[in-house]
Design a protein around this motif. Sequence first.
Motif, PDB file in Angstrom:
ATOM      1  N   ASP A 145      28.260 -43.175  66.854  1.00 33.47           N
ATOM      2  CA  ASP A 145      28.171 -42.241  65.589  1.00 33.47           C
ATOM      3  C   ASP A 145      26.236 -41.457  66.005  1.00 33.47           C
ATOM      4  O   ASP A 145      26.186 -40.589  65.081  1.00 33.47           O
ATOM      5  CB  ASP A 145      27.940 -43.016  64.606  1.00 33.47           C
ATOM      6  CG  ASP A 145      29.498 -43.855  64.363  1.00 33.47           C
ATOM      7  OD1 ASP A 145      30.079 -43.429  65.273  1.00 33.47           O
ATOM      8  OD2 ASP A 145      29.327 -44.858  64.194  1.00 33.47           O
ATOM      9  N   SER A 146      25.373 -42.242  66.330  1.00 33.12           N
ATOM     10  CA  SER A 146      23.950 -41.700  66.225  1.00 33.12           C
ATOM     11  C   SER A 146      24.665 -40.554  66.912  1.00 33.12           C
ATOM     12  O   SER A 146      22.991 -39.628  67.096  1.00 33.12           O
ATOM     13  CB  SER A 146      22.793 -42.764  66.688  1.00 33.12           C
ATOM     14  OG  SER A 146      22.640 -43.976  65.633  1.00 33.12           O
ATOM     15  N   MET A 147      24.907 -40.786  67.938  1.00 29.98           N
ATOM     16  CA  MET A 147      25.209 -39.768  69.606  1.00 29.98           C
ATOM     17  C   MET A 147      25.531 -38.480  68.703  1.00 29.98           C
ATOM     18  O   MET A 147      24.874 -37.001  68.903  1.00 29.98           O
ATOM     19  CB  MET A 147      25.803 -40.260  70.889  1.00 29.98           C
ATOM     20  CG  MET A 147      25.942 -40.133  71.863  1.00 29.98           C
ATOM     21  SD  MET A 147      26.932 -40.361  73.621  1.00 29.98           S
ATOM     22  CE  MET A 147      25.535 -39.968  74.576  1.00 29.98           C
ATOM     23  N   ILE A 148      26.287 -38.197  68.124  1.00 31.06           N
ATOM     24  CA  ILE A 148      27.202 -37.158  67.634  1.00 31.06           C
ATOM     25  C   ILE A 148      26.305 -36.672  66.584  1.00 31.06           C
ATOM     26  O   ILE A 148      25.851 -35.383  66.114  1.00 31.06           O
ATOM     27  CB  ILE A 148      28.182 -37.856  66.732  1.00 31.06           C
ATOM     28  CG1 ILE A 148      29.637 -37.695  68.092  1.00 31.06           C
ATOM     29  CG2 ILE A 148      29.496 -36.494  65.439  1.00 31.06           C
ATOM     30  CD1 ILE A 148      30.456 -39.417  67.484  1.00 31.06           C
ATOM     31  N   GLY A 149      25.712 -37.653  65.579  1.00 33.43           N
ATOM     32  CA  GLY A 149      24.512 -36.995  64.439  1.00 33.43           C
ATOM     33  C   GLY A 149      23.538 -36.104  65.288  1.00 33.43           C
ATOM     34  O   GLY A 149      23.576 -34.850  65.139  1.00 33.43           O
ATOM     35  N   ALA A 150      22.990 -36.705  66.479  1.00 34.99           N
ATOM     36  CA  ALA A 150      22.097 -35.681  66.685  1.00 34.99           C
ATOM     37  C   ALA A 150      22.248 -34.536  67.570  1.00 34.99           C
ATOM     38  O   ALA A 150      21.922 -33.512  67.805  1.00 34.99           O
ATOM     39  CB  ALA A 150      21.140 -36.608  68.276  1.00 34.99           C
ATOM     40  N   LEU A 151      23.969 -34.427  67.786  1.00 38.97           N
ATOM     41  CA  LEU A 151      24.271 -33.388  68.993  1.00 38.97           C
ATOM     42  C   LEU A 151      24.805 -32.463  68.281  1.00 38.97           C
ATOM     43  O   LEU A 151      24.126 -30.703  68.085  1.00 38.97           O
ATOM     44  CB  LEU A 151      26.059 -34.030  69.359  1.00 38.97           C
ATOM     45  CG  LEU A 151      25.521 -34.169  70.487  1.00 38.97           C
ATOM     46  CD1 LEU A 151      26.689 -35.131  70.879  1.00 38.97           C
ATOM     47  CD2 LEU A 151      24.750 -33.122  71.892  1.00 38.97           C
ATOM     48  N   VAL A 152      24.796 -32.526  66.611  1.00 38.75           N
ATOM     49  CA  VAL A 152      25.365 -31.469  65.978  1.00 38.75           C
ATOM     50  C   VAL A 152      24.118 -31.228  65.324  1.00 38.75           C
ATOM     51  O   VAL A 152      23.803 -30.060  64.937  1.00 38.75           O
ATOM     52  CB  VAL A 152      26.528 -32.629  64.816  1.00 38.75           C
ATOM     53  CG1 VAL A 152      27.732 -32.311  65.014  1.00 38.75           C
ATOM     54  CG2 VAL A 152      26.046 -32.907  63.759  1.00 38.75           C
ATOM     55  N   TYR A 153      23.694 -32.170  64.961  1.00 39.09           N
ATOM     56  CA  TYR A 153      22.039 -31.347  64.293  1.00 39.09           C
ATOM     57  C   TYR A 153      21.822 -30.562  65.188  1.00 39.09           C
ATOM     58  O   TYR A 153      20.748 -29.705  65.047  1.00 39.09           O
ATOM     59  CB  TYR A 153      20.755 -32.513  64.437  1.00 39.09           C
ATOM     60  CG  TYR A 153      19.252 -32.334  63.914  1.00 39.09           C
ATOM     61  CD1 TYR A 153      19.222 -32.380  62.724  1.00 39.09           C
ATOM     62  CD2 TYR A 153      18.390 -32.650  65.098  1.00 39.09           C
ATOM     63  CE1 TYR A 153      17.644 -31.410  62.437  1.00 39.09           C
ATOM     64  CE2 TYR A 153      16.906 -31.811  64.633  1.00 39.09           C
ATOM     65  CZ  TYR A 153      16.860 -31.242  63.242  1.00 39.09           C
ATOM     66  OH  TYR A 153      15.434 -31.215  63.022  1.00 39.09           O
ATOM     67  N   GLY A 154      21.195 -30.768  66.706  1.00 37.48           N
ATOM     68  CA  GLY A 154      21.184 -29.818  67.816  1.00 37.48           C
ATOM     69  C   GLY A 154      21.257 -28.677  67.872  1.00 37.48           C
ATOM     70  O   GLY A 154      21.106 -27.550  67.957  1.00 37.48           O
ATOM     71  N   PHE A 155      22.799 -28.556  67.516  1.00 43.90           N
ATOM     72  CA  PHE A 155      23.980 -27.788  67.487  1.00 43.90           C
ATOM     73  C   PHE A 155      23.839 -26.640  66.469  1.00 43.90           C
ATOM     74  O   PHE A 155      23.259 -25.267  66.069  1.00 43.90           O
ATOM     75  CB  PHE A 155      25.165 -27.627  67.253  1.00 43.90           C
ATOM     76  CG  PHE A 155      25.934 -28.413  67.843  1.00 43.90           C
ATOM     77  CD1 PHE A 155      25.313 -28.598  69.482  1.00 43.90           C
ATOM     78  CD2 PHE A 155      26.994 -29.324  68.038  1.00 43.90           C
ATOM     79  CE1 PHE A 155      25.982 -28.991  70.838  1.00 43.90           C
ATOM     80  CE2 PHE A 155      27.818 -30.087  69.254  1.00 43.90           C
ATOM     81  CZ  PHE A 155      27.250 -29.650  70.361  1.00 43.90           C
ATOM     82  N   ALA A 156      23.106 -27.172  65.011  1.00 43.59           N
ATOM     83  CA  ALA A 156      23.173 -26.708  63.711  1.00 43.59           C
ATOM     84  C   ALA A 156      21.611 -25.795  63.478  1.00 43.59           C
ATOM     85  O   ALA A 156      21.324 -25.098  62.799  1.00 43.59           O
ATOM     86  CB  ALA A 156      22.715 -27.716  62.185  1.00 43.59           C
TER      87      ALA A 156
END
Length: 316
Positions: A259-270
């Motif tokens: 879940d943290s991995m996904i949070g970091a990815l979408v933060y990076g995309f945003a």
Amino acid sequence: MIITVTLNPALDKTAYVDAVRPRALNRLRDVQLDAGGKGVNVSSMIHALGGKSTAVGFAGGGAGKELLSLIAQKGLYTDFVHIIAVTRTNLKVVDNDGVLTEFNEPGPHINSDEWGALEQKLAGLAVKGNTVVLSGSLPAGLGKDTYKKLSAVLRQNGAAVFLDADGDAFKLALENESDAIPDYIKPNRFELLQYFGVADDDSILDAKLVELCRSLLEKGVKLVVLSMGEAGAIFVNKGGVWRASALPVQVRSTVGAGDSMIGALVYGFANALPDEQCFALAIAASAGACTTEGTNPPNRSLVDKLLEQTRIERIA
Ligand SMILES: Nc1ncnc2c1ncn2[C@@H]1O[C@H](COP(=O)(O)OP(=O)(O)OP(=O)(O)O)[C@@H](O)[C@H]1O
Ligand SMILES: [Mg+2]
């Protein structure tokens, strides 16, 4: 804007006993309550990195109220649909040896009006430029094609969709036409092999895993992140393939690392970070998450420190 969706959240109750004794009265001590749910974990990670998201889901009864207040205490924004049935409470009992015994409720039944309200809410939030993260199990009353349908509606409205699910819910969502399929997925090794009906064994090497991920790109998925626990991760998109080892950290709990991995990815995309920086942030944030208790996210300064050690290697 990032929206995380948790359709089957839980009030997590963790308690301690000397030893779990069957057929006997077990007196619990130090009972702690926490907000449980994969989408909520994703939102927590985004918040820890300094980003913003809105957590959407279903909440009902006293447990639902408690859940929303715990999420608010984390500093997260919520926009939940209130339901008639009561939010589930999951009991986690830890003994003196640190052994965990879990008792999970199935979750409340969602009726058609409640589902309609959630769909309407998401349709309003899902506009171009927004990313919607769909993660976790489905509650009773909702079909296995729920993520498939949601992905189609959200993408039609112009939002990008990140799906983290397994079993039939994952499989059905990947049956959508390419303009309705989730943009991003993060299966772990078990989930990827299960999807392809391949039995896991040590002879399955990275090259085979990359081949399987690539076949998902052909369906229209834009990025496949294959997480492999302490073996790290592989990132596959049309532009190439990247591999990263997991960082050596003092592990407290790996629950919610994905879940943290996904949070970091979408933060990076945003934040429009280049792909490789998004991948590095995902590796650093998920390693950091392993160092904290339960599903608590790491703080930004730890992630930044871990980021200095992160190496992303392009392999194709
Ligand atoms: N022991 C570990 N040490 C360092 N990093 C780890 C460790 N375990 C997991 N990670 C990091 O977290 C990422 C996600 O882990 P994992 O593959 O276990 O996710 P998951 O199975 O989806 O977990 P969950 O669904 O509980 O969130 C890994 O790709 C890796 O970067
Ligand atoms: Mg996972």
